[in-house]
Design a protein around this motif. Structure first.
Motif, PDB file in Angstrom:
ATOM      1  N   ASP A 204      28.236  53.015  38.077  1.00 59.90           N
ATOM      2  CA  ASP A 204      28.489  52.334  39.357  1.00 59.90           C
ATOM      3  C   ASP A 204      29.386  53.143  40.279  1.00 59.90           C
ATOM      4  O   ASP A 204      29.783  52.670  41.342  1.00 59.90           O
ATOM      5  CB  ASP A 204      29.097  50.953  39.117  1.00 59.90           C
ATOM      6  CG  ASP A 204      30.442  51.017  38.390  1.00 59.90           C
ATOM      7  OD1 ASP A 204      30.871  52.129  38.002  1.00 59.90           O
ATOM      8  OD2 ASP A 204      31.055  49.951  38.199  1.00 59.90           O
ATOM      9  N   GLY A 205      29.715  54.400  39.863  1.00 61.84           N
ATOM     10  CA  GLY A 205      30.573  55.248  40.683  1.00 61.84           C
ATOM     11  C   GLY A 205      32.039  55.096  40.395  1.00 61.84           C
ATOM     12  O   GLY A 205      32.863  55.686  41.099  1.00 61.84           O
ATOM     13  N   GLY A 206      32.387  54.344  39.363  1.00 60.97           N
ATOM     14  CA  GLY A 206      33.779  54.257  38.957  1.00 60.97           C
ATOM     15  C   GLY A 206      34.253  55.577  38.385  1.00 60.97           C
ATOM     16  O   GLY A 206      33.530  56.225  37.613  1.00 60.97           O
ATOM     17  N   VAL A 207      35.463  55.987  38.756  1.00 60.21           N
ATOM     18  CA  VAL A 207      36.029  57.261  38.309  1.00 60.21           C
ATOM     19  C   VAL A 207      37.321  56.985  37.561  1.00 60.21           C
ATOM     20  O   VAL A 207      38.202  56.270  38.065  1.00 60.21           O
ATOM     21  CB  VAL A 207      36.291  58.211  39.496  1.00 60.21           C
ATOM     22  CG1 VAL A 207      36.959  59.496  39.021  1.00 60.21           C
ATOM     23  CG2 VAL A 207      34.989  58.519  40.229  1.00 60.21           C
ATOM     24  N   PHE A 208      37.468  57.562  36.379  1.00 59.14           N
ATOM     25  CA  PHE A 208      38.644  57.356  35.525  1.00 59.14           C
ATOM     26  C   PHE A 208      39.234  58.733  35.238  1.00 59.14           C
ATOM     27  O   PHE A 208      38.542  59.607  34.687  1.00 59.14           O
ATOM     28  CB  PHE A 208      38.252  56.647  34.239  1.00 59.14           C
ATOM     29  CG  PHE A 208      37.506  55.355  34.475  1.00 59.14           C
ATOM     30  CD1 PHE A 208      38.179  54.150  34.600  1.00 59.14           C
ATOM     31  CD2 PHE A 208      36.115  55.357  34.609  1.00 59.14           C
ATOM     32  CE1 PHE A 208      37.496  52.973  34.834  1.00 59.14           C
ATOM     33  CE2 PHE A 208      35.420  54.177  34.839  1.00 59.14           C
ATOM     34  CZ  PHE A 208      36.115  52.983  34.963  1.00 59.14           C
ATOM     35  N   THR A 209      40.474  58.950  35.623  1.00 61.04           N
ATOM     36  CA  THR A 209      41.084  60.282  35.546  1.00 61.04           C
ATOM     37  C   THR A 209      42.166  60.329  34.482  1.00 61.04           C
ATOM     38  O   THR A 209      42.902  59.353  34.264  1.00 61.04           O
ATOM     39  CB  THR A 209      41.681  60.678  36.903  1.00 61.04           C
ATOM     40  OG1 THR A 209      42.744  59.781  37.238  1.00 61.04           O
ATOM     41  CG2 THR A 209      40.628  60.622  38.002  1.00 61.04           C
ATOM     42  N   TYR A 210      42.294  61.509  33.859  1.00 55.17           N
ATOM     43  CA  TYR A 210      43.240  61.697  32.754  1.00 55.17           C
ATOM     44  C   TYR A 210      43.839  63.097  32.844  1.00 55.17           C
ATOM     45  O   TYR A 210      43.214  64.028  33.359  1.00 55.17           O
ATOM     46  CB  TYR A 210      42.536  61.510  31.414  1.00 55.17           C
ATOM     47  CG  TYR A 210      41.898  60.141  31.282  1.00 55.17           C
ATOM     48  CD1 TYR A 210      42.618  59.053  30.803  1.00 55.17           C
ATOM     49  CD2 TYR A 210      40.579  59.931  31.678  1.00 55.17           C
ATOM     50  CE1 TYR A 210      42.047  57.797  30.704  1.00 55.17           C
ATOM     51  CE2 TYR A 210      39.993  58.674  31.577  1.00 55.17           C
ATOM     52  CZ  TYR A 210      40.736  57.611  31.099  1.00 55.17           C
ATOM     53  OH  TYR A 210      40.157  56.364  31.010  1.00 55.17           O
ATOM     54  N   GLY A 211      45.062  63.231  32.296  1.00 57.55           N
ATOM     55  CA  GLY A 211      45.742  64.516  32.351  1.00 57.55           C
ATOM     56  C   GLY A 211      46.118  64.859  33.779  1.00 57.55           C
ATOM     57  O   GLY A 211      46.553  63.996  34.553  1.00 57.55           O
ATOM     58  N   ASN A 212      45.926  66.121  34.155  1.00 58.50           N
ATOM     59  CA  ASN A 212      46.264  66.576  35.505  1.00 58.50           C
ATOM     60  C   ASN A 212      45.065  66.568  36.440  1.00 58.50           C
ATOM     61  O   ASN A 212      44.987  67.369  37.373  1.00 58.50           O
ATOM     62  CB  ASN A 212      46.859  67.987  35.449  1.00 58.50           C
ATOM     63  CG  ASN A 212      48.260  67.999  34.858  1.00 58.50           C
ATOM     64  OD1 ASN A 212      48.974  67.000  34.934  1.00 58.50           O
ATOM     65  ND2 ASN A 212      48.641  69.116  34.250  1.00 58.50           N
ATOM     66  N   ALA A 213      44.141  65.659  36.198  1.00 56.72           N
ATOM     67  CA  ALA A 213      42.998  65.493  37.103  1.00 56.72           C
ATOM     68  C   ALA A 213      43.317  64.345  38.048  1.00 56.72           C
ATOM     69  O   ALA A 213      43.261  63.174  37.654  1.00 56.72           O
ATOM     70  CB  ALA A 213      41.735  65.199  36.301  1.00 56.72           C
ATOM     71  N   PRO A 214      43.672  64.619  39.293  1.00 59.82           N
ATOM     72  CA  PRO A 214      44.078  63.533  40.201  1.00 59.82           C
ATOM     73  C   PRO A 214      42.910  62.642  40.602  1.00 59.82           C
ATOM     74  O   PRO A 214      41.759  63.066  40.653  1.00 59.82           O
ATOM     75  CB  PRO A 214      44.642  64.283  41.413  1.00 59.82           C
ATOM     76  CG  PRO A 214      44.041  65.644  41.357  1.00 59.82           C
ATOM     77  CD  PRO A 214      43.810  65.954  39.910  1.00 59.82           C
ATOM     78  N   PHE A 215      43.256  61.392  40.902  1.00 59.82           N
ATOM     79  CA  PHE A 215      42.276  60.406  41.369  1.00 59.82           C
ATOM     80  C   PHE A 215      42.206  60.468  42.896  1.00 59.82           C
ATOM     81  O   PHE A 215      43.217  60.423  43.585  1.00 59.82           O
ATOM     82  CB  PHE A 215      42.679  59.007  40.913  1.00 59.82           C
ATOM     83  CG  PHE A 215      41.760  57.922  41.407  1.00 59.82           C
ATOM     84  CD1 PHE A 215      40.519  57.723  40.819  1.00 59.82           C
ATOM     85  CD2 PHE A 215      42.143  57.097  42.460  1.00 59.82           C
ATOM     86  CE1 PHE A 215      39.673  56.720  41.268  1.00 59.82           C
ATOM     87  CE2 PHE A 215      41.302  56.098  42.921  1.00 59.82           C
ATOM     88  CZ  PHE A 215      40.058  55.910  42.326  1.00 59.82           C
ATOM     89  N   HIS A 216      40.995  60.575  43.451  1.00 60.89           N
ATOM     90  CA  HIS A 216      40.814  60.652  44.896  1.00 60.89           C
ATOM     91  C   HIS A 216      39.960  59.514  45.441  1.00 60.89           C
ATOM     92  O   HIS A 216      39.691  59.491  46.646  1.00 60.89           O
ATOM     93  CB  HIS A 216      40.169  61.990  45.279  1.00 60.89           C
ATOM     94  CG  HIS A 216      41.006  63.188  44.976  1.00 60.89           C
ATOM     95  ND1 HIS A 216      42.143  63.513  45.683  1.00 60.89           N
ATOM     96  CD2 HIS A 216      40.884  64.141  44.008  1.00 60.89           C
ATOM     97  CE1 HIS A 216      42.672  64.626  45.198  1.00 60.89           C
ATOM     98  NE2 HIS A 216      41.930  65.025  44.175  1.00 60.89           N
ATOM     99  N   GLY A 217      39.538  58.604  44.574  1.00 59.26           N
ATOM    100  CA  GLY A 217      38.721  57.508  45.053  1.00 59.26           C
ATOM    101  C   GLY A 217      37.478  57.315  44.209  1.00 59.26           C
ATOM    102  O   GLY A 217      37.128  58.149  43.363  1.00 59.26           O
TER     103      GLY A 217
END
Length: 739
Positions: free
Chosen positions: A623-636
């Motif tokens: 569905d386009g949900g993005v889940f970030t971990y470590g040093n991967a920043p969330f941008h939307g």
């Protein structure tokens, strides 16, 4: 003796002496070969004309990699799907086509169904059949991995089995043994690295062993691109992109004594030194061939503008010395193919100029000042002194490397990939439509006229043009189609049945032999580009090249969970496997930054993306949900910008944009850019509707590649290197990765 190929003639001449009448094999198509007695011809006697025949079948798409005379047939092979007959009829014909050498009529009965690209052909010296090498795994539904033998009706020779674990690019036989070169490490399960010999009748692996190791080519490739047997039958020339043969230093070239199967003392440092002038990707030796008299051989190469040359070497070994070249001719762009007649060295490639440089000492090449190309390539290119205009085809004086007066020109897009000299003329393979102004498709046959007079053994090269003191203004060069860049970029496609297809400088290292009831779901290359990992739906991991070999620990994994993506750590610590439930499995010493298996997901995870530094990753839901971990920043994410909306087409891929943003792709090729990721393009934006849904996305040069289930590839921000979109596949494409 019109049906005996030059390859055989060279050996007959060396064995018999010129003018001696001997018994030679002539192949016929309807029965076993018959025996004919004929005088050995002395060659063409002159250069072939500049205009090809217009009565041969026209291959409409793809590319031709190999041509050969097989009895009364001309056999043409590569990666293509359609052939047009002289009456305008279009015939579906995949990867191999044959026609009658005399009439030009297509042999529609000679139509094996080959499920992958063919890279090499060899007509058996004993007349027993036709050998094929390439990337295929089946012919007419019969398993044949990378090597096969066809009989005179085009059927698979059931008695010949020589399966390799990666692509075959070079073939030559002496009537008893077939010598094969490529990227493989095993033949019939027996270790042979990039070079092997098998029995011509059974395919059984011979005791001959001279492994080629220490790759220096593009993307970490060390492939053997050409094997050529000396006219005497006593030597094997091996042209490769590695540093060692049989454990001894032999960068680029080696000769093997076939009376003992041992490496000869012949050695040059030319390629050890010349490699320093190549692009960062390395040097690729593309082709090589002995002269008809066997006294010398000629090598062509690519690897950047200063590693794009034709080089002549003496065959004889000077005791206690490293061999120097006889001459060097610069081409300013990649040279792919070479073919030898009695009067000329024919070369083909991506070039538009050639310049003879004479001999250059190996010790001087690292600091040698090479000229730059005098003008961009165009249909109106003119000579500039010793720099002579030649459009992707040229003929050189064998003694000096000076260009001869022969310039048929071709509309080839990337290159002239193959040149095969036969007693009737010249066979060419390319990737566009015409040669010498004649529409020939991807294959051309330039036939030499009958020559009643013996050839001049010392042909005079075309004189260097003397400028007219008051020449007319030269024509303004017409723009050529955008050329395929001399690039080191490449990518691999993965099919559900385990097939791996390499494009550009993506070096195919082998297909996957999957477990029962398993499909291939994900692929990832190593940071060197010299290996890749493939993950099956049953969690089995398959390692190729320099990819890590550790096995994942699946303890605690939910029974219904399945893998969806894999990523090899750019720092070489191991790899991650990502699952539909959001589980992240670490293998080797890669860190575990977290996972989403404790989140109530609205849609399953379908893809993942790691940062370039390997210090974080993102998981992507359908569905386009993005889940970030470590040093991967969330941008939307899509749910954030389109809350409570159902997408018409699910999200299928994510690509990191230098950690300042990322791109998402939907199954219709629509792109969503987040953070500072620039919008590079999309399929809807180009009014393109893919034939099959897009199901993957990977980073590529300054943008991304999209892959569709039918093998269609869409490049944004980098060069298009090819696709499988017009090929009938045995299974859908499931993943793509870049090298």
């Amino acid at each position: 003796m019109k049906n005996v190929p030059f390859e055989v003639l060279r050996r007959l001449r060396a064995a018999s002496g010129l003018g001696l009448t001997i018994v030679a094999a002539t192949m016929v198509l309807t029965s076993m070969p018959t025996i004919a007695t004929a005088a050995i011809p002395t060659g063409h006697g002159s250069l072939v004309p500049q205009t090809p025949r217009a009565d041969t079948p026209v291959i409409l798409d793809g590319r031709v990699n190999a041509n050969v005379q097989f009895g009364n047939l001309i056999v043409v092979a590569g990666l293509f799907t359609q052939v047009e007959l002289p009456d305008g009829t279009i015939v579906d014909q995949q990867n191999l086509m044959a026609y009658d050498i005399n009439s030009g009529a297509m042999a529609e009965w000679f139509n094996p169904d080959i499920n992958g690209e063919v890279l090499a052909l060899e007509s058996a010296d004993d007349g027993s059949g036709l050998f094929l090498g390439g990337k295929f795994s089946k012919i007419d539904g019969i398993a044949r991995f990378k090597i096969a033998k066809l009989d005179h009706s085009g059927e698979v020779d059931a008695g010949f089995v020589a399966n390799a674990d990666a692509k075959i690019q070079a073939l030559d036989d002496d009537g008893t043994r077939l010598f094969v070169g490529g990227s493989f490490t095993e033949v019939n399960g027996i270790e042979r690295i990039r070079l092997a010999a098998v029995d011509v009748t059974s395919g059984a692996v011979d005791s001959f062993r001279n492994d080629v190791t220490g790759p220096i080519g593009n993307g970490g490739s060390g492939a053997v691109r050409r094997v050529d047997i000396h006219p005497s039958g006593d030597l094997l020339l091996v042209a490769h992109s590695s540093t060692q043969v049989a454990g001894s230093p032999r960068t680029g070239l080696a000769q093997i004594d076939l009376t003992t199967d041992l490496l000869t003392a012949w050695q040059t440092e030319w390629y050890s030194e010349a490699t320093t002038r190549c692009n960062a990707g390395g040097l690729t030796i593309r082709d090589a061939e002995y002269a008809l008299d066997g006294d010398s051989f000629f090598v062509v190469e690519k690897g950047g503008k200063e590693c794009a040359k034709i080089v002549a070497f003496p065959t004889a070994d000077t005791a206690g010395q490293l061999e120097q070249n006889l001459w060097v001719t610069a081409a300013f762009d990649s040279v792919y193919s070479v073919g030898l007649s009695d009067v000329g060295v024919y070369v083909g490639g991506h070039f538009c100029f050639v310049e003879p440089l004479g001999p250059i000492d190996s010790n001087d090449v690292a600091a040698f000042t090479f000229d730059t190309r005098p003008e961009p390539c165009g249909f109106g290119n003119v000579d500039h002194g010793d720099v002579v205009a030649r459009a992707k085809l040229a003929a050189l004086d064998p003694a000096t490397g000076i260009p001869l007066d022969w310039n048929p020109t071709t509309t080839a897009f990337e290159a002239t990939f193959d040149i095969e000299v036969i007693d009737r003329g010249l066979l060419l393979g390319q990737d566009r439509d015409s040669v010498g102004g004649v529409v020939t498709g991807r294959h051309s046959f330039i036939e030499v006229p009958p020559n009643p007079n013996p050839p001049n053994p010392n042909p005079t090269p075309a004189p260097n043009p003397t400028p007219d003191p008051t020449p007319p203004d030269p024509p303004v060069p017409a723009p050529m189609p955008d050329p395929v860049p001399d690039t080191e970029d490449g990518y691999f496609l993965l099919s559900a049945d385990g097939g791996v297809f390499g494009f550009g400088d993506g070096t195919d290292l082998g297909n996957v032999r999957l477990s029962a009831n398993s499909t291939a779901v994900a692929i990832s290359t190593t940071s060197t580009g010299a290996g890749y990992l493939v993950v099956g739906s049953d969690w089995t991991v398959y390692s190729f090249g320099d990819a890590p070999i550790e096995i994942p620990d699946l303890t605690g994994l939910a029974p219904d969970d399945v893998p969806v993506d894999v990523a090899v750590d750019p720092l070489g610590r191991g790899y991650w496997i990502f699952s539909a439930n959001g589980t992240v499995i670490t293998v080797g010493n890669v860190p575990h930054y977290g996972d989403a298996n404790n989140i109530n997901l609205n849609q399953p995870i379908v893809a993942a993306s790691i940062t370039k530094a390997g210090n974080g990753y993102r998981l992507l839901a359908a569905d386009g949900g993005v889940f970030t971990y470590g040093n991967a920043p969330f941008h939307g994410s899509i749910p954030q910008i389109l809350p409570n909306q159902t997408l018409n087409c699910p999200i299928v891929g994510i690509v990191d944009a230098n950690n300042t943003g990322y791109w998402l792709v939907a199954c219709d090729g629509g792109i969503f850019a987040f953070g500072n990721a620039p919008f590079v393009g999309s399929l809807p934006g180009l009014n393109i509707t893919p034939n099959q849904p897009v199901n993957g996305m990977v980073p590529y040069v300054d943008g991304y590649l999209l892959i569709a289930q039918d093998g269609g590839v869409f490049a944004f921000g980098g060069p298009f290197q090819g696709s499988l979109g017009n090929i009938t596949l045995t299974a859908p494409i499931t993943a793509i990765t870049t090298r």
